[in-house]
Design a protein around this motif. Sequence first.
Motif: not given
Length: 171
Positions: A10-13, A41-48
Amino acid sequence: MSEFIVVAFDDITMADTVLARLKRLQKEYLVDLEDAVVAVREADGKVDLKQSVNLVGLGAASSGLSGAFFGGLIGLLFLNPLAGMAIGAAVGAGSGALAGSLSDYGIDDNLIREISGTIKPETSALFLLVRKAQPEKVLSELSQFKGKVIRSSLSPENEEKLQKAISGLGR
């Protein structure tokens, strides 16, 4: 045969944190990871994507060594083995880096991007290719993390055990 597992957090880390724990377990020979990728998945929808294996560096190192060896052998023919080794190492490292950047190792990047597109923004996922593991010890280590198994090649029983452990229900 390797097992494919994807766990969403549920979080990015959190995916990075779990991967760091799995790498520690790998040093203790409790799990053998063939490949691991963290997708955020960033807030803008971009996937790193964060690959755990640096293919460019790996290709450059291995090809550089073989290039130096064969360059030295060819240099012996022309009575200048040091120049042959230097030129062979440079050519080998360059071609190895290029080959590494063009190759795909382990988990298919297209599959990672496809699955990553299904997770919510500002979350992360951990993609694993596991050769073998000590399930009881690994599951007990992962029980402190909250995640959801979204795809796996595990048997239904083993997937359920993993889901219970990673969601905190297996305590």
